[in-house]
Design a protein around this motif. Structure first.
Motif, PDB file in Angstrom:
ATOM      1  N   VAL A   1       0.840  -1.207   0.000  1.00  0.00           N
ATOM      2  CA  VAL A   1       0.000   0.000   0.000  1.00  0.00           C
ATOM      3  C   VAL A   1       0.870   1.251   0.000  1.00  0.00           C
ATOM      4  CG1 VAL A   1      -1.738   1.283   1.328  1.00  0.00           C
ATOM      5  CG2 VAL A   1      -1.869  -1.219   1.184  1.00  0.00           C
TER       6      VAL A   1
ATOM      7  N   ALA B   1      -4.950  -1.228   4.799  1.00  0.00           N
ATOM      8  CA  ALA B   1      -5.322   0.086   4.265  1.00  0.00           C
ATOM      9  C   ALA B   1      -6.524   0.576   5.064  1.00  0.00           C
ATOM     10  CB  ALA B   1      -5.682  -0.015   2.787  1.00  0.00           C
TER      11      ALA B   1
ATOM     12  N   ILE C   1      -5.452   3.684  -1.963  1.00  0.00           N
ATOM     13  CA  ILE C   1      -5.339   2.666  -3.018  1.00  0.00           C
ATOM     14  C   ILE C   1      -5.386   3.352  -4.383  1.00  0.00           C
ATOM     15  CG2 ILE C   1      -6.299   0.485  -3.876  1.00  0.00           C
ATOM     16  CD1 ILE C   1      -7.642   0.350  -1.012  1.00  0.00           C
TER      17      ILE C   1
ATOM     18  N   CYS D   1      -1.526  -5.242  -6.433  1.00  0.00           N
ATOM     19  CA  CYS D   1      -2.472  -6.284  -6.005  1.00  0.00           C
ATOM     20  C   CYS D   1      -2.731  -7.263  -7.150  1.00  0.00           C
ATOM     21  CB  CYS D   1      -3.780  -5.648  -5.535  1.00  0.00           C
ATOM     22  SG  CYS D   1      -3.599  -4.700  -4.015  1.00  0.00           S
TER      23      CYS D   1
ATOM     24  N   ASN E   1      -7.862  -7.552   3.446  1.00  0.00           N
ATOM     25  CA  ASN E   1      -7.418  -6.284   4.040  1.00  0.00           C
ATOM     26  C   ASN E   1      -7.940  -6.183   5.466  1.00  0.00           C
ATOM     27  OD1 ASN E   1      -6.311  -3.453   3.807  1.00  0.00           O
ATOM     28  ND2 ASN E   1      -8.403  -2.995   4.450  1.00  0.00           N
TER      29      ASN E   1
ATOM     30  N   SER F   1      -8.243  -3.170   8.490  1.00  0.00           N
ATOM     31  CA  SER F   1      -8.098  -1.740   8.742  1.00  0.00           C
ATOM     32  C   SER F   1      -8.378  -1.472  10.204  1.00  0.00           C
ATOM     33  CB  SER F   1      -9.033  -0.938   7.835  1.00  0.00           C
ATOM     34  OG  SER F   1     -10.320  -1.487   7.849  1.00  0.00           O
TER      35      SER F   1
ATOM     36  N   LEU G   1     -13.962   2.624   1.098  1.00  0.00           N
ATOM     37  CA  LEU G   1     -12.790   1.752   1.280  1.00  0.00           C
ATOM     38  C   LEU G   1     -13.095   0.338   0.785  1.00  0.00           C
ATOM     39  CD1 LEU G   1      -9.970   1.056   2.371  1.00  0.00           C
ATOM     40  CD2 LEU G   1     -11.001   0.784   4.652  1.00  0.00           C
ATOM     41  N   SER G   2     -14.225  -0.226   1.208  1.00  0.00           N
ATOM     42  CA  SER G   2     -14.569  -1.585   0.776  1.00  0.00           C
ATOM     43  C   SER G   2     -14.706  -1.662  -0.741  1.00  0.00           C
ATOM     44  CB  SER G   2     -15.879  -2.034   1.432  1.00  0.00           C
ATOM     45  OG  SER G   2     -15.641  -2.487   2.739  1.00  0.00           O
TER      46      SER G   2
ATOM     47  N   ARG H   1     -13.383   0.264  -3.028  1.00  0.00           N
ATOM     48  CA  ARG H   1     -12.077   0.447  -3.691  1.00  0.00           C
ATOM     49  C   ARG H   1     -11.204  -0.799  -3.531  1.00  0.00           C
ATOM     50  NH1 ARG H   1      -9.484   1.338  -7.687  1.00  0.00           N
ATOM     51  NH2 ARG H   1      -7.440   2.313  -7.542  1.00  0.00           N
ATOM     52  N   LEU H   2     -11.267  -1.419  -2.354  1.00  0.00           N
ATOM     53  CA  LEU H   2     -10.509  -2.658  -2.150  1.00  0.00           C
ATOM     54  C   LEU H   2     -10.947  -3.715  -3.156  1.00  0.00           C
ATOM     55  CD1 LEU H   2     -10.532  -2.852   1.764  1.00  0.00           C
ATOM     56  CD2 LEU H   2      -8.476  -2.728   0.342  1.00  0.00           C
TER      57      LEU H   2
ATOM     58  N   VAL I   1      -9.200  -7.117  -3.633  1.00  0.00           N
ATOM     59  CA  VAL I   1      -8.929  -7.372  -2.215  1.00  0.00           C
ATOM     60  C   VAL I   1     -10.268  -7.424  -1.475  1.00  0.00           C
ATOM     61  CG1 VAL I   1      -7.704  -6.565  -0.155  1.00  0.00           C
ATOM     62  CG2 VAL I   1      -6.815  -5.997  -2.435  1.00  0.00           C
TER      63      VAL I   1
ATOM     64  N   PRO J   1     -12.382  -7.096   2.037  1.00  0.00           N
ATOM     65  CA  PRO J   1     -12.279  -6.573   3.411  1.00  0.00           C
ATOM     66  C   PRO J   1     -12.381  -7.739   4.399  1.00  0.00           C
ATOM     67  CG  PRO J   1     -14.008  -5.440   2.162  1.00  0.00           C
ATOM     68  CD  PRO J   1     -13.588  -6.618   1.352  1.00  0.00           C
TER      69      PRO J   1
END
Ligand code: SF4
Length: 349
Positions: free
Chosen positions: A213, A240, A246, A254, A266, A268, A284-285, A287-288, A293, A295
């Motif tokens: 990251v 992250a 990201i 990734c 991931n 966090s 965040l979720s 984008r992961l 990736v 969560p």
């Protein structure tokens, strides 16, 4: 008082010992690791922030030094003292406050180290401190006071750790941690993973790392060579906390890991002023997942001294996560957990 001088010594050692493309030319990631911003005034100057952002920063820096890689710095919004990435790396005066319940070793890890560099808390799996170094110093880190110097094994001391793993056939999974395990050189990691592969009852290798990251160039050919070829099942648990962490370079790193057969998760930390909103956690979720990736955990803050200003109370955390369910499919929901010293696993909230 904590300093990361042992980490810097380790990085210097790695730089000196790693083969790299040639001895005169260390890999790009190691150059980035050595060339980080280490001064709060420099950090503010680079981001166009005035001296008003600095009160207390030098005091916090004296307790736990500032360390920000250029690749991470490039994602911080200039001129915004409240940027969620900046909040994770710039010390505040609040770090020097002594707050009841916030202690140096919140997880009581010192009680679970049967060998130097080995933490055995949970059934079936152990955690190895593969490197005391970190690419970035996160202000909320629960290991900000960890005695890395006492837990940095030499090659000979690794043998004692390997003997421990060989003798306990109930252990199936090894978790490489740190510091950041990927701060170690590929030569060191390849050696260690080759030794782990020789232990028949080990089936899984998990790597807890923030390096892809903060310096995505870490996922290079040399790393993919040893990681991609091991017989062990591979899981990389990234760290992250915000969607802005990201960028396209992290997403490309990734993809490289995924192509090498790695399962990507991931974890966090729920942090006041960084990601304590439904919008931030949902972004965040999403984008992961765009970066392949899933969560995994959303940790409430471990009560480490110097980090109390990041704390989000449990009840508020529960309400936040309940509200998050209205915005995400189930497979993108991280599990809200706390690490309780002595508990047999993470404790759901
Ligand atoms: S990368 Fe992980 S271990 Fe290193 S300072 Fe950040 S939270 Fe702590």
């Amino acid at each position: 008082m904590i300093t990361r001088s042992p980490a810097n010594v380790q990085i210097a050692r790695d730089l000196a010992s790693s083969p790299g493309p040639s001895s005169a030319s260390p890999p790009a990631w190691q150059r980035q690791l050595a060339d980080v911003v280490r001064d709060p005034a420099e950090l503010c100057r680079r981001l166009g922030l005035g001296d008003e952002a600095l009160p207390g920063a030098q005091d916090g820096h004296a307790l736990f030094e500032v360390r920000v890689p250029e690749a991470y710095l490039s994602r911080i919004r200039p001129g915004d003292p409240d940027d969620p990435l900046l909040r994770q790396v710039l010390p505040l005066v609040a770090e020097t406050d002594a707050i009841d319940g916030f202690v140096a070793d919140p997880l009581e890890e010192a009680d679970h180290t049967p060998r130097r560099g080995l933490i055995h808390k949970y059934a079936g799996r152990v955690l190895l401190i593969a490197s005391p170094a970190c690419a970035i110093n996160c202000r909320y880190c629960f290991r900000r006071h960890f005695p890395y110097q006492e837990n940095s094994p030499s090659r000979a001391q690794w043998q004692a750790t390997l003997d421990y793993l060989r003798e306990d056939t109930s252990i199936h999974e090894v978790i490489l941690s740190g510091g950041d395990p990927l701060a170690a050189s590929d030569r060191q990691l390849a050696w260690l993973v080759a030794r782990l592969e020789e232990i028949p009852h080990l089936t899984r290798l998990r790597i807890h790392t923030r390096l892809p990251v903060v310096i995505p160039a870490r996922i290079d050919e040399a790393l993919l060579e040893w990681l991609g070829s091991t017989r062990l099942q591979k899981v990389v648990v990234l760290h992250a906390n915000h969607a802005h962490e990201i960028d396209e370079h992290v997403a490309a790193a990734c993809s490289r890991l995924k192509a090498a057969g790695v399962t990507l998760l991931n974890q966090s930390v729920l942090l006041r002023g960084v990601n304590d909103s439904v919008a931030a956690l949902a972004a965040l979720s999403e984008r992961l997942f765009e970066a392949s990736v899933l969560p995994y955990y959303l940790h409430v803050l471990d009560p480490v001294s110097g980090a109390a200003h990041f704390d989000v109370p449990d009840e508020e955390a529960r309400v936040l996560v309940e509200a998050l369910r209205d915005h995400l499919p189930g497979f993108l929901m991280p599990r809200l957990v706390r690490e309780v010293p002595g508990a047999a696993s993470k404790t759901p909230l």
